[in-house]
Design an enzyme around this catalytic site. Sequence first.
Site, mmCIF file in Angstrom:
data_model
loop_
_atom_site.group_PDB
_atom_site.id
_atom_site.type_symbol
_atom_site.label_atom_id
_atom_site.label_comp_id
_atom_site.label_asym_id
_atom_site.label_seq_id
_atom_site.Cartn_x
_atom_site.Cartn_y
_atom_site.Cartn_z
ATOM 1 N N ASP A 296 -3.581 -8.695 -10.022
ATOM 2 C CA ASP A 296 -3.403 -7.570 -9.098
ATOM 3 C C ASP A 296 -2.770 -8.073 -7.797
ATOM 4 O O ASP A 296 -3.377 -8.063 -6.735
ATOM 5 C CB ASP A 296 -4.763 -6.911 -8.839
ATOM 6 C CG ASP A 296 -4.623 -5.575 -8.125
ATOM 7 O OD1 ASP A 296 -3.477 -5.110 -7.979
ATOM 8 O OD2 ASP A 296 -5.646 -5.023 -7.710
ATOM 9 N N ARG A 297 -1.527 -8.526 -7.931
ATOM 10 C CA ARG A 297 -0.808 -9.137 -6.805
ATOM 11 C C ARG A 297 -0.319 -8.053 -5.853
ATOM 12 O O ARG A 297 0.210 -7.035 -6.274
ATOM 13 C CB ARG A 297 0.364 -9.946 -7.326
ATOM 14 C CG ARG A 297 1.065 -10.840 -6.309
ATOM 15 C CD ARG A 297 0.137 -11.938 -5.828
ATOM 16 N NE ARG A 297 0.824 -13.083 -5.239
ATOM 17 C CZ ARG A 297 1.466 -13.083 -4.085
ATOM 18 N NH1 ARG A 297 1.613 -11.980 -3.404
ATOM 19 N NH2 ARG A 297 1.987 -14.196 -3.616
ATOM 20 N N LYS A 298 -0.479 -8.277 -4.570
ATOM 21 C CA LYS A 298 -0.023 -7.326 -3.561
ATOM 22 C C LYS A 298 1.393 -7.703 -3.105
ATOM 23 O O LYS A 298 1.790 -8.868 -3.162
ATOM 24 C CB LYS A 298 -0.959 -7.328 -2.349
ATOM 25 C CG LYS A 298 -2.441 -7.155 -2.685
ATOM 26 C CD LYS A 298 -2.728 -5.861 -3.404
ATOM 27 C CE LYS A 298 -4.224 -5.713 -3.683
ATOM 28 N NZ LYS A 298 -4.517 -4.512 -4.484
ATOM 29 N N PHE A 299 2.141 -6.704 -2.619
ATOM 30 C CA PHE A 299 3.459 -6.982 -2.061
ATOM 31 C C PHE A 299 3.354 -7.643 -0.690
ATOM 32 O O PHE A 299 4.273 -8.293 -0.222
ATOM 33 C CB PHE A 299 4.271 -5.691 -1.958
ATOM 34 C CG PHE A 299 4.750 -5.208 -3.299
ATOM 35 C CD1 PHE A 299 5.740 -5.903 -3.985
ATOM 36 C CD2 PHE A 299 4.220 -4.082 -3.880
ATOM 37 C CE1 PHE A 299 6.188 -5.476 -5.223
ATOM 38 C CE2 PHE A 299 4.659 -3.640 -5.116
ATOM 39 C CZ PHE A 299 5.649 -4.342 -5.790
ATOM 40 N N ALA A 300 2.245 -7.442 -0.052
ATOM 41 C CA ALA A 300 1.991 -8.107 1.224
ATOM 42 C C ALA A 300 0.482 -8.277 1.361
ATOM 43 O O ALA A 300 -0.285 -7.581 0.709
ATOM 44 C CB ALA A 300 2.536 -7.285 2.391
#
Length: 309
Positions: A296-300
């Site tokens: 669940d990687r965030k863009f920032a």
Amino acid sequence: MTQDKKDLLNQLLALDLIQFGNFTLKSGIQSPFYVDYRPLVSHPKLLETIADQVWEAIKGESFDFVCGVPYAALSLSSFISQKYNVPQIVKRKEQKKYGTKKIIEGHYKKGQSCILIDDIITSGVSFFETASAIEAEGIEIDMLVSLTDRNQGGSERLEKAGYKVISLFKFEEIAHHYFQEGKISKEQLELTLKFIEENQYSTPKPYVRKTLVQKMAATPHKKTKKLIEVMLKKHSNLCCSADVNSKKELLDLAEQVGPHICLLKTHMDILSDFDEQLLIDLKTLAQKHNFLIFEDRKFADIGNTIMHQ
């Protein structure tokens, strides 16, 4: 058991198509026996013998086609089609992405009927998947035939869903036959019967399974198919959100919950000691326990991943 069937079982054992020992199954479970009929393609006379026995089981039924569950049973259904002049349809493993984009090959019409043939019934998932794709084309399926039922609940699940199921052999009778013939020890017989008893597939509500199988047959996305396959096998849709701060915590958690979940959701940004070896170790656990990983990687950075969740 007839003498013909006893002779057939002895040939299968002699060719190592049925083996006893210690085997790791696709699910990661250790099994005291293993069945693999794919090498039958190298033994046409034996394949013909089995085809004849399957034909004896189905020749009194009313049907328009036979279809082998891909890929293990295709040679058997093709042999029956050729020898007994029965039309065959073929279910592709994956839908074509070009041309007609078919998943079922052959000339057929809605309302016609088909008998499915497979080598082994374990959980019944491969039968359900193939049946769903064929039924989506308007072809009726009333009967399923297998060479061997592993006695782990698959047949009961299929019957509860409304299908007639016939198997040439039940694995419990196979094990007893080999013991009586002196081909396996009493210990091997007891291990086999214990494994069967302790590894039963429960029977979920038929409409839930049918919906999932239809979704798996309809989607072109490989990961979606894989996730639904895991859900069907584990009778669950459980996901674990792994909000931990170290490699050890993450790997320990994956080892503990792995057998029970379908998907592990990770947040690699919050690990204090992330490295590439972690990815290797985590993928190994996913293969061992049959679950998918969703990062669940965030863009920032979002509040340092919401203050470590």
